[in-house]
Scaffold this active site. Structure first.
Site: not given
Length: 299
Positions: A2, A277
């Site tokens: 989030p 990532r």
DNA sequence: CCGGCGTCCTGGGGGC
DNA sequence: TGCCCCCAGGACGCCG
């Protein structure tokens, strides 16, 4: 993940359903959820009992409940944390790490976190001279190292742009650095860079001041748009206090769009590995910076 | 100062 | 059908 919009959705839910109520009892399931609360889980549960929630507040991805007694319960959702407002009689959730009961006997608050990167801790509320009138109850002392986020009234894009340009880091790394500008994670970093037509590995110092401020403006815009859609959700992990998902994932232009045509030029979006990532960008609109040449230091 | 990488964690998905 | 490995990444700490 989030990020700011998803955390703000949760904050609004807590403001609507928890503020003004007094906690009767807190049960912590396992010790990991309170690992950032140094005195330990029993101390946390004991000190929360009897406290009244005065406000639900947020900076970047950090969320807190301001309590009476100039303290706050700081909540970080990590990767998969949820705050759910549910009937006390409802079946406990998998990965439910904390349960808050209230003296009014109404709906309870549950902290649910599959990957347990998130957690709870008690902190002291301190004034924040940077806040620009926001946060009337102060901010937790454990959050003072976090920069203002782009939706805060005191946020100054030109000031942040100047700080970024003074750094020798790449621009995406700085967008993700919560001490420079807070609230931005991998999704909204990629979306902001796509909108600004900048590759994330460009040295921030190679951008002009106005271009850097525009990039921050895109970050604010894309996060406001995501907030208006209830946040971004790829699965049931990112939900509001009623367990509902947002739908901004349908509006993403770069993040997760590998192989799909760029909405501007049609070139397939690429995926690159950066900072362990994924980074998604348009090869044509966001060309990679030329390899940095070694600086000549003597002669 | 800077960047790269390891660490925490679980469930879903791909490959065999 | 099952098993193993990879993948997702926020924050932080360590190391070179």
């Amino acid at each position: 993940m989030p990020e700011l919009p998803e955390v703000e959705v949760v904050r609004r839910g807590l403001a609507a359903h928890v503020v003004g109520r007094t906690i009767s009892r807190v049960a912590l399931h396992g010790s990991r959820v309170a690992r950032r609360h140094v005195p330990g889980p029993e101390d946390l549960a004991t000190r929360l009992a009897g406290r009244t929630v005065r406000a639900a507040d947020r900076r970047g991805k950090y969320l807190w409940l301001a309590l009476d007694g100039e303290e706050a319960l700081v909540v970080h959702l990590g990767m998969s944390g949820q705050m759910l407002v549910e009937d006390p009689a409802a079946v406990p959730r998998a990965h439910q790490h904390a349960t808050f009961a209230f003296v009014d006997g109404g709906p309870e608050l549950r902290f649910v976190d599959q990957r347990t990167f998130g957690g709870l801790a008690l902190a002291e509320l301190v004034p924040d001279p940077r806040a620009g009138g926001a946060h009337p109850f102060g901010i937790p002392d454990s959050v003072t190292h976090i920069a203002l986020d782009p939706l805060e009234p005191g946020f100054d894009a030109r000031d942040v742009a100047a700080r970024m340009r003074a750094s020798r880091s790449g621009v995406k790394r700085l967008l993700l650095h919560q001490g420079v500008v807070s609230g931005i994670g991998n999704i909204y970093a990629d979306e902001s860079l796509w909108r600004a037509r900048i590759h994330g590995e460009r040295p921030a110092a190679s951008l002009t001041g106005p271009a850097t401020a525009r990039l921050l403006g895109h970050a604010r815009d894309v996060m406001e748009a995501a907030l208006a859609a209830g946040g971004t959700s790829f699965d049931a992990l990112y939900v509001n206090v009623n367990g509902q998902s947002g739908y901004f994932d349908r509006s993403l232009d770069a993040y997760g769009q590998q192989g799909r045509p760029c909405a501007r030029c049609g070139t397939p979006i690429r995926r690159e590995v950066f900072m362990n990532r994924s980074s998604f960008s348009c090869p044509r609109c966001q060309p990679r910076p030329r390899a940095r040449r070694a600086r000549v230091t003597t002669d």
